[in-house]
Motif scaffolding. Structure first.
Motif, PDB file in Angstrom:
ATOM      1  N   GLU A 107       0.825  -1.205   0.000  1.00 23.70           N
ATOM      2  CA  GLU A 107       0.000   0.000   0.000  1.00 23.70           C
ATOM      3  C   GLU A 107       0.863   1.261   0.000  1.00 23.70           C
ATOM      4  O   GLU A 107       0.612   2.207  -0.761  1.00 23.70           O
ATOM      5  CB  GLU A 107      -0.911  -0.009   1.239  1.00 23.70           C
ATOM      6  N   ALA A 108       1.908   1.247   0.847  1.00 20.90           N
ATOM      7  CA  ALA A 108       2.752   2.438   0.974  1.00 20.90           C
ATOM      8  C   ALA A 108       3.571   2.702  -0.278  1.00 20.90           C
ATOM      9  O   ALA A 108       3.983   3.828  -0.538  1.00 20.90           O
ATOM     10  CB  ALA A 108       3.669   2.294   2.179  1.00 20.90           C
ATOM     11  N   SER A 109       3.819   1.665  -1.065  1.00 26.59           N
ATOM     12  CA  SER A 109       4.674   1.812  -2.238  1.00 26.59           C
ATOM     13  C   SER A 109       3.905   2.176  -3.511  1.00 26.59           C
ATOM     14  O   SER A 109       4.489   2.264  -4.586  1.00 26.59           O
ATOM     15  CB  SER A 109       5.454   0.515  -2.484  1.00 26.59           C
ATOM     16  N   LYS A 110       2.580   2.395  -3.396  1.00 23.82           N
ATOM     17  CA  LYS A 110       1.776   2.688  -4.583  1.00 23.82           C
ATOM     18  C   LYS A 110       2.035   4.091  -5.137  1.00 23.82           C
ATOM     19  O   LYS A 110       1.731   4.365  -6.289  1.00 23.82           O
ATOM     20  CB  LYS A 110       0.289   2.542  -4.259  1.00 23.82           C
ATOM     21  N   ALA A 111       2.595   4.970  -4.280  1.00 20.04           N
ATOM     22  CA  ALA A 111       2.843   6.342  -4.732  1.00 20.04           C
ATOM     23  C   ALA A 111       3.869   6.339  -5.856  1.00 20.04           C
ATOM     24  O   ALA A 111       4.737   5.466  -5.942  1.00 20.04           O
ATOM     25  CB  ALA A 111       3.361   7.178  -3.570  1.00 20.04           C
ATOM     26  N   THR A 112       3.766   7.324  -6.737  1.00 21.56           N
ATOM     27  CA  THR A 112       4.694   7.448  -7.860  1.00 21.56           C
ATOM     28  C   THR A 112       5.331   8.840  -7.836  1.00 21.56           C
ATOM     29  O   THR A 112       4.631   9.839  -7.981  1.00 21.56           O
ATOM     30  CB  THR A 112       3.958   7.253  -9.196  1.00 21.56           C
ATOM     31  N   PRO A 113       6.662   8.922  -7.646  1.00 20.50           N
ATOM     32  CA  PRO A 113       7.550   7.803  -7.335  1.00 20.50           C
ATOM     33  C   PRO A 113       7.306   7.314  -5.911  1.00 20.50           C
ATOM     34  O   PRO A 113       6.765   8.065  -5.095  1.00 20.50           O
ATOM     35  CB  PRO A 113       8.949   8.422  -7.486  1.00 20.50           C
TER      36      PRO A 113
END
Length: 206
Positions: free
Chosen positions: A76-82
């Protein structure tokens, strides 16, 4: 007779798992009896054994849930781009996992429970399989993140992605061990330390 709803069944299972986790964190797996768990959750033996056959099954369920929670938090936390940098990402995940898993228990309590699960895997094949599955899942998520870091220019490509992934997992494990053993270790300590290490390349380059 009225049918018991799935929501009720899920809530009762949650109640049992949370109570068992509190007992295990306080006294350890081997010093905790099923009677201790029954007293903690305020339920009859029949009500608890409807969901879990015994202590070993409770331990396995708690372990599997802990790994699933951590994998889900990273995903969930890694869905941001970047995606967030490792210090931000690890901090967010550890806060979620350590502070929100057992209602009424502080982060040291849950960290101690995780440490007990790790040690129990040395003697329990079922728990070891859960550990391996969880670890491999984390490696996969972090390896993908490292590739994204590289694509966005945040990380050099001179070290295999899996080695970076394993090192970041070890950092999180080390923090959990410190929290379990000594307590009162704010997540900000880990984040600041990582941020300091991450600045070494930029300082030498300038």
């Amino acid at each position: 007779m009225a049918r018991v709803s799935q929501e009720h069944l899920d809530a009762r299972r949650r109640q049992i798992l949370d109570g068992a986790a509190r007992c295990f964190a306080r006294n350890g797996f081997h010093a905790t009896s099923m009677q201790d768990v029954l007293t903690e959750v305020g339920l009859s033996a029949g009500a608890v054994y409807r969901y879990f056959s015994g202590k070993e099954e409770l331990i396995a369920a708690i372990a599997a849930e802990a790994f699933a929670a951590m994998r889900g938090a990273f995903a969930e936390a890694s869905k941001a781009t970047p995606p967030p940098t490792p210090d931000v990402l690890l901090g967010a995940v550890l806060r979620l996992v350590l502070e929100e898993r057992i209602p009424g228990a502080d982060r040291q309590v849950f960290a101690r429970l995780i440490l007990q699960v790790w040690s129990e895997t040395l003697r329990d094949e079922r728990l070891f399989r859960i550990l391996v599955e969880g670890f491999n899942g984390m490696r996969g998520i972090w390896t993908e993140l490292v590739e994204v870091y590289r694509e966005t220019g945040l990380m050099a490509a001179d070290v295999p992605a899996d080695r970076v992934a394993r090192t970041l997992i070890a950092t999180a494990q080390g923090y959990i061990a410190q929290q379990a053993l000594f307590g009162d270790v704010d997540v900000e300590v880990l984040q600041d330390g990582l941020r300091g290490l991450m600045s070494m390349g930029s300082q030498s380059a300038s």
